[in-house]
Design a protein around this motif. Structure first.
Motif, PDB file in Angstrom:
ATOM      1  N   ILE B  49       0.922  -1.414  -0.408  1.00 15.89           N
ATOM      2  CA  ILE B  49      -0.021   0.153   0.196  1.00 15.89           C
ATOM      3  C   ILE B  49       1.051   1.264  -0.230  1.00 15.89           C
ATOM      4  O   ILE B  49       0.293   2.003   0.297  1.00 15.89           O
ATOM      5  CB  ILE B  49      -0.727   0.034   1.107  1.00 15.89           C
ATOM      6  CG1 ILE B  49      -0.476   0.104   2.234  1.00 15.89           C
ATOM      7  CG2 ILE B  49      -2.459  -0.841   1.476  1.00 15.89           C
ATOM      8  CD1 ILE B  49      -1.224   0.213   3.814  1.00 15.89           C
ATOM      9  N   CYS B  51       2.854   2.220   2.410  1.00 17.07           N
ATOM     10  CA  CYS B  51       2.843   3.295   3.285  1.00 17.07           C
ATOM     11  C   CYS B  51       4.531   3.006   4.163  1.00 17.07           C
ATOM     12  O   CYS B  51       4.705   4.203   4.419  1.00 17.07           O
ATOM     13  CB  CYS B  51       2.859   2.286   4.774  1.00 17.07           C
ATOM     14  SG  CYS B  51       3.583   0.996   4.805  1.00 17.07           S
ATOM     15  N   SER B  53       6.862   1.746   5.262  1.00 19.42           N
ATOM     16  CA  SER B  53       7.323   1.617   6.835  1.00 19.42           C
ATOM     17  C   SER B  53       8.988   0.914   6.200  1.00 19.42           C
ATOM     18  O   SER B  53       9.529   0.846   7.825  1.00 19.42           O
ATOM     19  CB  SER B  53       6.273   0.534   7.382  1.00 19.42           C
ATOM     20  OG  SER B  53       5.087   1.414   7.758  1.00 19.42           O
ATOM     21  N   ALA B  56      11.548   3.342   6.399  1.00 18.16           N
ATOM     22  CA  ALA B  56      11.743   3.890   8.301  1.00 18.16           C
ATOM     23  C   ALA B  56      12.909   2.309   8.836  1.00 18.16           C
ATOM     24  O   ALA B  56      13.458   2.422   9.513  1.00 18.16           O
ATOM     25  CB  ALA B  56      10.540   4.331   9.149  1.00 18.16           C
ATOM     26  N   ALA B  57      12.402   1.188   8.493  1.00 13.22           N
ATOM     27  CA  ALA B  57      12.382   0.695   9.506  1.00 13.22           C
ATOM     28  C   ALA B  57      14.096  -0.194   8.896  1.00 13.22           C
ATOM     29  O   ALA B  57      15.091   0.063   9.561  1.00 13.22           O
ATOM     30  CB  ALA B  57      11.884  -1.223   9.167  1.00 13.22           C
ATOM     31  N   PHE B  71       9.538   9.899   6.856  1.00  9.99           N
ATOM     32  CA  PHE B  71       8.270   8.189   5.940  1.00  9.99           C
ATOM     33  C   PHE B  71       7.215   8.442   5.879  1.00  9.99           C
ATOM     34  O   PHE B  71       7.485   7.329   5.502  1.00  9.99           O
ATOM     35  CB  PHE B  71       9.745   6.978   6.948  1.00  9.99           C
ATOM     36  CG  PHE B  71      11.032   7.311   6.547  1.00  9.99           C
ATOM     37  CD1 PHE B  71      11.162   7.089   5.275  1.00  9.99           C
ATOM     38  CD2 PHE B  71      11.600   7.388   7.963  1.00  9.99           C
ATOM     39  CE1 PHE B  71      12.856   6.890   5.434  1.00  9.99           C
ATOM     40  CE2 PHE B  71      12.427   7.330   7.940  1.00  9.99           C
ATOM     41  CZ  PHE B  71      13.706   6.720   6.330  1.00  9.99           C
ATOM     42  N   ASP B  72       6.375   9.454   6.702  1.00 12.29           N
ATOM     43  CA  ASP B  72       5.337   9.215   6.542  1.00 12.29           C
ATOM     44  C   ASP B  72       5.210  10.649   5.623  1.00 12.29           C
ATOM     45  O   ASP B  72       3.793  10.902   5.462  1.00 12.29           O
ATOM     46  CB  ASP B  72       4.484   9.360   7.503  1.00 12.29           C
ATOM     47  CG  ASP B  72       4.611  10.472   8.170  1.00 12.29           C
ATOM     48  OD1 ASP B  72       5.666  11.858   7.951  1.00 12.29           O
ATOM     49  OD2 ASP B  72       3.436  11.587   8.745  1.00 12.29           O
ATOM     50  N   VAL B 189      10.781  -6.484   6.266  1.00 16.75           N
ATOM     51  CA  VAL B 189      10.131  -7.889   6.773  1.00 16.75           C
ATOM     52  C   VAL B 189       8.430  -8.056   7.717  1.00 16.75           C
ATOM     53  O   VAL B 189       7.973  -7.910   7.933  1.00 16.75           O
ATOM     54  CB  VAL B 189       9.922  -9.401   6.342  1.00 16.75           C
ATOM     55  CG1 VAL B 189       9.405 -10.440   5.768  1.00 16.75           C
ATOM     56  CG2 VAL B 189      10.524  -9.401   5.059  1.00 16.75           C
ATOM     57  N   ASP B 190       9.298  -7.424   8.642  1.00 19.95           N
ATOM     58  CA  ASP B 190       9.446  -7.921  10.291  1.00 19.95           C
ATOM     59  C   ASP B 190       7.858  -6.163  10.601  1.00 19.95           C
ATOM     60  O   ASP B 190       7.338  -7.061  11.254  1.00 19.95           O
ATOM     61  CB  ASP B 190       9.873  -7.365  11.488  1.00 19.95           C
ATOM     62  CG  ASP B 190      10.166  -8.476  12.010  1.00 19.95           C
ATOM     63  OD1 ASP B 190       9.199  -9.072  12.271  1.00 19.95           O
ATOM     64  OD2 ASP B 190      11.043  -8.529  13.343  1.00 19.95           O
ATOM     65  N   ILE B 191       8.543  -4.739   9.596  1.00 19.83           N
ATOM     66  CA  ILE B 191       7.484  -4.165  10.223  1.00 19.83           C
ATOM     67  C   ILE B 191       5.945  -4.177   9.389  1.00 19.83           C
ATOM     68  O   ILE B 191       5.245  -4.184   8.983  1.00 19.83           O
ATOM     69  CB  ILE B 191       8.292  -2.900  10.064  1.00 19.83           C
ATOM     70  CG1 ILE B 191       7.740  -1.593  10.497  1.00 19.83           C
ATOM     71  CG2 ILE B 191       8.410  -2.552   8.644  1.00 19.83           C
ATOM     72  CD1 ILE B 191       8.381  -0.941  11.443  1.00 19.83           C
ATOM     73  N   CYS B 192       6.675  -4.452   7.820  1.00 20.60           N
ATOM     74  CA  CYS B 192       5.206  -4.314   7.294  1.00 20.60           C
ATOM     75  C   CYS B 192       4.145  -5.123   7.269  1.00 20.60           C
ATOM     76  O   CYS B 192       3.635  -6.218   8.054  1.00 20.60           O
ATOM     77  CB  CYS B 192       5.520  -5.467   6.071  1.00 20.60           C
ATOM     78  SG  CYS B 192       4.621  -5.309   4.187  1.00 20.60           S
ATOM     79  N   PRO B 193       3.029  -3.988   7.375  1.00 21.55           N
ATOM     80  CA  PRO B 193       1.633  -4.132   7.612  1.00 21.55           C
ATOM     81  C   PRO B 193       1.249  -5.218   6.715  1.00 21.55           C
ATOM     82  O   PRO B 193      -0.291  -5.811   7.509  1.00 21.55           O
ATOM     83  CB  PRO B 193       1.373  -2.634   8.258  1.00 21.55           C
ATOM     84  CG  PRO B 193       1.674  -2.274   6.920  1.00 21.55           C
ATOM     85  CD  PRO B 193       3.152  -2.633   6.622  1.00 21.55           C
ATOM     86  N   GLN B 194       1.174  -5.629   6.274  1.00 27.76           N
ATOM     87  CA  GLN B 194       0.438  -5.866   5.095  1.00 27.76           C
ATOM     88  C   GLN B 194       0.217  -6.749   4.504  1.00 27.76           C
ATOM     89  O   GLN B 194       0.417  -8.144   4.151  1.00 27.76           O
ATOM     90  CB  GLN B 194       0.529  -4.996   3.678  1.00 27.76           C
ATOM     91  CG  GLN B 194      -0.711  -3.846   3.500  1.00 27.76           C
ATOM     92  CD  GLN B 194      -2.283  -4.491   3.704  1.00 27.76           C
ATOM     93  OE1 GLN B 194      -2.756  -3.974   4.147  1.00 27.76           O
ATOM     94  NE2 GLN B 194      -2.525  -4.718   1.822  1.00 27.76           N
TER      95      GLN B 194
END
Lengths: 175, 309
Positions: B49, B51, B53, B56-57, B71-72, B189-194
């Motif tokens: 999407i 984002c 993230s 940033a991670a 990063f947003d 990979v850890d942070i990806c919300p989707q």
């Protein structure tokens, strides 16, 4: 006699409950709200309005697959779950693990080659895919990160935003 | 005579090194399909999407400098970006006609090739393909030639041009030092919300990718990018549109980059070691009589003259 009458009076109420709370028959209470992101560091926890989502969605299966026993529409799921009844596990975290890529999770997968649903998203992935997917498709509900959960101070630092936003460098202005 | 002996030894040694070496390289190239337990990541662009993230991670995990924009801040999508010394991964936005969404996002970073061109091109062996599947880089022995930047088919390695005294090549290392070698997924990979990024054994991810396409053919374009490209990559992509629409190079072919240069590189040791010895020898042979003549001039001149009819 008296008790019979009172039971009769209860029937419509029970029917109503049965319609509203399909899981009630299994001794599982349907929560009106659910606290999400309890252990989140970058975003605050939120109270998810479950009651409202029950009202605005057509079927429980829109989010809960076949687990509540309501009709499944996904043509892929129908192939096996056309007649699947309600299951003991209804909550998201009951099936979707919070750490899908840990060494243990990957090992468990290796040791269960006969499991059909091997490509099952983790808890975070499942919820975001479900929420963002539906909000985007229906053009209702928030689709941005902070639309659902406010960012914490630690989150602002992590994303270099808010009071942690990069400052314009002095001396580079002008020209 | 001593000089001639020396040259003979050179010739013999050079030939041995060349033919021995040539046989070695011939065996190495072209058939390596990655370590059996090599890890990878399946990037499902239909889930992304945009984002940022993951950016940033990565920035925090790899202790990168502060970004120019938060990063947003989604205004970065207005122009395509590439990985560089400040960002080891970037997400770009693409206008896609076929997709119902119209816009799609694709994260890019080092694809961790099975047979990395950067590794092939590096003459000091600063690159290593680890057993876990990561292509890592040792800045201590890098001489800064930047051959790897030219060799990489995906234009990934960046260079710290801003550093005057210790410039290094910068690229994604699959979080090898801090995560992968401990069996943990990389920070992105850890942070990806989707869960647009799926971490696992590369061989399993290929099955997963094909299974997703088979189960939901309407959702996907039937191609797993990276399964075969340039001999296979650790990071794989599936999408709802053809790879070229997300600016993925479809002209790379399935041969590892090393196959393109293997034959040529085989001739390099020959040129460097045989030729000097060979031509020195020819030169010596050609000038042998002359040498003899010169040497003999002082002592045997009368004898030679005697022998002349």
């Amino acid at each position: 006699m008296k008790s019979d009458r009172s039971l009769q009076a209860l029937i419509p109420l029970l029917l109503l409950l049965a319609v509203l709370l399909p899981a009630a028959g299994w001794g599982i209470s349907v929560p009106d709200s659910i606290i999400l992101n309890k252990n989140g560091a970058l975003y605050d926890q939120i109270s998810f309005d479950h009651a409202r989502h029950i009202r605005v969605t057509k079927e429980c299966s829109d989010c809960h697959h076949h687990t509540t026993g309501t009709l499944v529409e996904d043509p892929n799921c129908i192939r096996c779950h056309r007649n699947s009844g309600p299951s003991q596990t209804v909550s998201c975290r009951g099936c979707h693990t919070p750490d899908p890529f840990s060494a243990k999770s990957l090992r468990d997968k290796d040791h269960a080659p006969k499991t059909y649903h091997l490509d099952k998203p983790g808890l975070k992935g499942a919820m975001h895919q479900s929420c963002v997917g539906c909000h985007t498709k229906s053009k209702k509900g928030p689709t941005t990160c902070t639309g659902c959960h406010p960012r914490s101070a630690a989150g602002d630092a992590f994303y270099n935003t808010g009071e942690y936003a990069p400052k314009p460098k002095a001396g580079k202005s002008g020209h | 005579m001593k000089r001639r002996d020396f040259l003979k030894v050179c010739l013999a040694g050079g030939a041995a090194a060349t033919f021995g070496g040539a046989c070695g390289t011939a065996r190495a190239g072209g058939s390596f399909e990655g370590y059996p337990d090599g890890m990878g990541v399946l990037v499902d662009t239909t889930r992304c999407i945009g984002c940022r993230s993951c950016e940033a991670a990565c920035n925090k995990e790899q202790k990168m400098p502060e970004p120019k924009k938060p990063f947003d801040d989604m205004s970065v999508f207005n122009q395509p970006r590439r990985t560089d010394e400040t960002a080891l991964t970037v997400v770009n936005r693409y206008e896609v006609k076929e997709s119902s969404r119209g816009q799609m996002y694709r994260k890019q970073q080092c694809n961790h090739c099975n047979e990395p061109a950067c590794l092939t091109s590096c003459f000091v062996n600063a690159y290593t393909k680890t057993r876990e599947g990561a292509v890592i880089y040792n800045g201590d022995i890098c001489v800064g030639c930047r051959n790897c930047m030219i060799a990489c088919p995906f234009n990934i390695p960046g260079y710290s041009y801003s550093s005057a005294f210790n410039p290094l090549v910068k690229k994604c290392i699959f979080c090898y030092d801090t995560r992968l070698k401990y069996g943990k997924p990389p920070a992105c990979v850890d942070i990806c919300p989707q869960e647009a990024l799926t971490f696992g054994h590369r061989k399993d991810l290929i099955k997963t990718a094909h299974e997703r396409i088979r189960e939901t053919p309407d959702r996907y374009y039937d191609h797993v990018y990276g399964e075969k490209e340039v001999g296979g990559t650790g990071w794989l992509y599936i999408s709802s549109v053809s790879p070229d629409q997300l600016a993925m190079d479809t002209s790379l072919g399935n041969e590892p980059i090393i196959s393109n240069v293997k034959e040529f590189l085989g001739t390099v040791p020959m040129v460097l070691s045989i030729w000097p010895a060979l031509f020195s020898g020819i030169h010596l042979l050609a000038t042998r009589n002359k040498d003899h003549h010169d040497n003999d001039t002082s002592t045997h001149t009368p004898g030679q003259e005697d022998g002349t009819p």
